[in-house]
Design an enzyme around this catalytic site. Structure first.
Site, PDB file in Angstrom:
ATOM      1  N   LYS A 198      17.757  41.384   8.738  1.00  0.00           N
ATOM      2  CA  LYS A 198      19.137  40.887   8.642  1.00  0.00           C
ATOM      3  C   LYS A 198      19.930  41.181   9.904  1.00  0.00           C
ATOM      4  O   LYS A 198      20.863  40.450  10.246  1.00  0.00           O
ATOM      5  CB  LYS A 198      19.850  41.459   7.417  1.00  0.00           C
ATOM      6  CG  LYS A 198      19.720  40.557   6.210  1.00  0.00           C
ATOM      7  CD  LYS A 198      18.399  40.647   5.493  1.00  0.00           C
ATOM      8  CE  LYS A 198      17.426  39.570   5.683  1.00  0.00           C
ATOM      9  NZ  LYS A 198      16.195  39.721   4.881  1.00  0.00           N
TER      10      LYS A 198
ATOM     11  N   HIS B 213      42.975  29.885  -2.808  1.00  0.00           N
ATOM     12  CA  HIS B 213      42.778  28.737  -1.919  1.00  0.00           C
ATOM     13  C   HIS B 213      43.258  29.089  -0.519  1.00  0.00           C
ATOM     14  O   HIS B 213      44.314  29.703  -0.389  1.00  0.00           O
ATOM     15  CB  HIS B 213      43.563  27.539  -2.437  1.00  0.00           C
ATOM     16  CG  HIS B 213      43.480  26.350  -1.523  1.00  0.00           C
ATOM     17  ND1 HIS B 213      42.336  25.576  -1.437  1.00  0.00           N
ATOM     18  CD2 HIS B 213      44.372  25.849  -0.635  1.00  0.00           C
ATOM     19  CE1 HIS B 213      42.548  24.615  -0.541  1.00  0.00           C
ATOM     20  NE2 HIS B 213      43.772  24.758  -0.038  1.00  0.00           N
TER      21      HIS B 213
ATOM     22  N   GLY C  58       6.974  31.171   2.333  1.00  0.00           N
ATOM     23  CA  GLY C  58       7.759  31.874   1.316  1.00  0.00           C
ATOM     24  C   GLY C  58       9.041  32.418   1.948  1.00  0.00           C
ATOM     25  O   GLY C  58       9.456  31.977   3.032  1.00  0.00           O
TER      26      GLY C  58
ATOM     27  N   GLU D 168       2.165  25.932   5.132  1.00  0.00           N
ATOM     28  CA  GLU D 168       2.271  26.377   3.724  1.00  0.00           C
ATOM     29  C   GLU D 168       1.227  25.632   2.889  1.00  0.00           C
ATOM     30  O   GLU D 168       1.135  24.409   2.953  1.00  0.00           O
ATOM     31  CB  GLU D 168       3.699  26.101   3.226  1.00  0.00           C
ATOM     32  CG  GLU D 168       3.902  26.220   1.731  1.00  0.00           C
ATOM     33  CD  GLU D 168       3.513  27.580   1.152  1.00  0.00           C
ATOM     34  OE1 GLU D 168       4.002  28.605   1.658  1.00  0.00           O
ATOM     35  OE2 GLU D 168       2.698  27.599   0.195  1.00  0.00           O
TER      36      GLU D 168
ATOM     37  N   CYS E 122      12.322  48.586   3.256  1.00  0.00           N
ATOM     38  CA  CYS E 122      13.617  47.895   3.313  1.00  0.00           C
ATOM     39  C   CYS E 122      14.402  48.262   4.568  1.00  0.00           C
ATOM     40  O   CYS E 122      14.802  47.387   5.341  1.00  0.00           O
ATOM     41  CB  CYS E 122      14.397  48.248   2.056  1.00  0.00           C
ATOM     42  SG  CYS E 122      16.054  47.596   2.046  1.00  0.00           S
TER      43      CYS E 122
ATOM     44  N   VAL F  42       2.214  36.116   4.055  1.00  0.00           N
ATOM     45  CA  VAL F  42       1.648  35.559   2.813  1.00  0.00           C
ATOM     46  C   VAL F  42       1.812  36.513   1.626  1.00  0.00           C
ATOM     47  O   VAL F  42       1.028  36.495   0.694  1.00  0.00           O
ATOM     48  CB  VAL F  42       0.146  35.225   3.017  1.00  0.00           C
ATOM     49  CG1 VAL F  42      -0.014  34.074   3.977  1.00  0.00           C
ATOM     50  CG2 VAL F  42      -0.637  36.447   3.484  1.00  0.00           C
TER      51      VAL F  42
END
Ligand SMILES: Cc1cc2nc3c(=O)[nH]c(=O)nc-3n(C[C@H](O)[C@H](O)[C@H](O)COP(=O)(O)OP(=O)(O)OC[C@H]3O[C@@H](n4cnc5c(N)ncnc54)[C@H](O)[C@@H]3O)c2cc1C
Length: 571
Positions: A168, A550, A294, A315, A159, A378
């Site tokens: 990320k 809002h 994926g 894919e 990770c 994959v």
């Protein structure tokens, strides 16, 4: 013919409810929507309204009774109508047989764990320092246990080092670059902007370093002994690390996975990238073929595309992201295609050869594509080096079989995270680590199946929790479904991010939220409101009645909940 009032099912984990008090008496006239009783679950207390109109002819249960969901608990019909016996309630409602109050399963008593009297080096040795292993180690240490964490690479696991965090960081750079390119839409002229790929990668590396350093410090602060090396569980209670032996009362396997490969007929010397190798990329390729549509293939495809690489995704299934709600994957495919990504579905990559200075990939439909870089995405396979000799029970796919408390087939050995195959997500691994640590050292005897949200960092961003519309229908449920588009949300308009929607799938009778699917801006942040509501067994009706500030993107979620209950306002 009247109707049985049933104990509602308000959330995915709710199995029974306690009737706190009746709000109507036998003989009262009930209008649709009148509150008729108050229910208490282990998570919430709620007044339940009537789906029917008529006279409340009979309560079958009293205040304080605990009753299974979907059981008939009262009968509403015409004045003077004969009330069917309760045993008929199940048949009349089309639900499972009406159980008695007594049939609610008793909770097992907490059984304190006994030490076995042997002096081990550690109470627990965890093999693998990813988000499963390091979180488990910290939680167990917090509970007073003496812990070793054995790691063959860098703490933080896939990770932090090669997965969630570095991708990320790249995603953030890709989004920033896209914003720069569209700055004129916001009235900002930028000239001379350039993408510095080396700086992008350097930024990613420094974020990874900062986070893995932070994990090492957390482990130290919690007095966890980190032992660097390859750990092998040679037998129960005994782990070898190089020439050392570590003994432990409990062992926890948290060794995660490594990239899988299915490509065949690959000519020698053709470099096939996996995501581990991709994280070390130094030059941005002009063209890339990604085998696998994926989550990882689509995320990386969108990032490279934003940076300017011409991307093709191959894919074998008919759609990309087959695990997400069909409306969501269809919109993403449209967006990716219109953004310049070539998506080839229902084809396989059959052979890879050198082709001049490039690489040629032959597809099963007879076409040949050329590119500078081939990425195989994959899926991942279990890293079983630590336990392959031990004969633990495994599934056909090789995942370790565990019970709800993360115990393997050997009493003293626990397994968590990707190696269990339950969910290949970092936060699921961490939650499993906490459950296992609390079982070993906190006297925990129960574990609910947690609601695990999933986020996909593509362009558009995706987040979801619970069931897709198709999954609900496949279970025989005829759900109420409402989609609220971001094009009708003021905040999305100010951000120029109006593509996408919030889709709520809920039960038609009690407005139990079955699934929430978001594609669009800040989906990964917004989904947690849905997770919280669902975990606390809040219904779409309740969530829709909650005031949202809002202008905010979250108003789209409120509108979707309203659309599933009393009606959306802004569409
Ligand atoms: C490119 C990519 C992007 C991803 N993005 C996301 C995301 O955005 N969100 C998300 O939730 N998930 C994401 N994931 C999945 C996530 O990384 C995994 O689900 C998570 O890391 C699993 O945690 P784990 O603790 O089970 O195993 P891992 O994180 O794989 O950690 C296992 C650790 O065990 C060590 N180890 C293995 N064998 C031994 C041994 N014998 N001795 C000592 N140490 C050993 C390894 O070195 C490793 O550090 C992504 C994965 C990839 C590949």
């Amino acid at each position: 013919m009247g109707n049985f009032v049933q104990m509602p099912k308000l959330g995915m984990t709710m199995t029974e409810g306690k009737i706190v008090r009746w709000l109507k008496r036998e003989g009262d006239f009930i209008a649709k929507g009148d509150y008729i009783f108050e229910v208490e679950t282990d998570k919430t207390t709620l007044e339940v309204d009537s789906l029917y109109e008529g006279v409340l002819l009979r309560w079958f249960y009293g205040e304080g009774d605990t009753v299974l969901c979907d059981t008939g608990i009262a009968y509403i019909g015409a004045a003077g109508e004969a009330v069917p016996e309760i045993a008929a309630a199940a048949g009349a409602s089309g639900q499972a047989a009406t159980p008695s109050v007594e049939s609610v399963a008793p909770q097992p008593a907490v059984q304190p764990l006994q030490a076995d009297g042997i002096a081990y080096d550690y109470d627990l040795a965890v093999i693998g320092g990813g988000p499963g292993g390091y979180v488990a180690a910290i939680r167990a240490a917090q509970l007073g246990a003496k812990i070793a964490l054995i790691e063959k690479g860098t703490v933080g696991g896939t990770c932090l080092n090669r997965g969630c965090i570095p991708t990320k960081a790249l995603y953030a750079s890709a989004k920033q670059w896209t914003k720069v390119k569209h700055a004129a839409d916001f009235g900002i002229r930028i000239t001379g902007a350039e993408l510095d790929f080396a700086a992008v990668m350097k930024r990613k590396d420094s974020i990874v370093k900062q986070l893995t350093g932070g994990v090492a410090r957390l482990l130290k602060k919690n007095n966890v002994d980190v032992i660097y090396g390859t750990g092998i569980l040679v037998k129960e209670h005994e782990i070898s690390v190089g020439d050392k032996t570590v003994t432990c009362r409990y062992a926890m396997l948290a060794t995660g996975g490594k990239p899988a490969s299915i490509l065949k007929n690959v000519e020698d010397d053709v470099p096939i990238y996996d995501t581990d190798k991709l994280m070390g990329l130094s030059v941005l390729p002009k063209t890339a073929i990604i085998v696998g549509g994926g989550i990882i293939g689509c995320e990386v495809g969108c990032i490279l595309n934003a940076f300017g690489t011409k991307v093709t995704i191959v894919e074998m299934l008919p759609t990309i992201l087959p695990m997400v709600d069909a409306d969501v994957s269809a919109l993403l495919a449209d967006r990716m295609t219109s953004g310049g990504i070539d998506i080839r579905t229902s084809v396989t990559a059959d052979a890879v050869k050198k082709s001049g200075g490039l690489y040629g990939v032959s597809l099963s439909d007879g076409s040949v594509l050329e590119c500078e870089l081939i990425l195989e995405a994959v899926g991942r396979k279990v890293d079983d080096q630590a336990f392959e000799a031990l004969g633990l029970k495994r599934s056909l796919k090789g995942f370790l079989i565990v019970d709800k408390l993360m115990r393997t087939s050997l009493d003293s050995v626990y397994a968590i995270g990707d190696i269990t195959g339950i969910s290949q997500l970092a936060h699921a691994a961490s939650e499993q680590g906490v459950v296992a640590a609390e079982r070993m050292f906190g006297g925990r005897t129960e574990a609910d199946e947690p609601l695990i949200p999933a986020c996909i960092f593509t362009d558009l961003e995706i987040a979801y929790v619970g069931q897709t519309e198709k999954q609900a229908r496949d279970k025989g449920i005829n759900p109420r479904v409402f989609k609220f588009p971001f094009s009708a949300n003021g905040k999305a308009l100010t951000l120029s991010e109006t593509e996408g929607f919030v889709k709520v799938v809920c039960d038609d009778r009690f407005s139990e939220i079955l699934g929430v699917h978001i594609i669009g801006p800040e989906a990964s942040t917004m989904i947690h409101e849905a997770v919280a509501v669902m975990s606390l067994e809040g219904t779409a009706k309740l969530a829709g009645a909650t005031v949202h500030a809002h202008p905010s993107l979250s108003e789209a979620l409120m509108e979707a909940f309203l659309g599933c209950s009393k009606g959306a306002i802004h569409i």
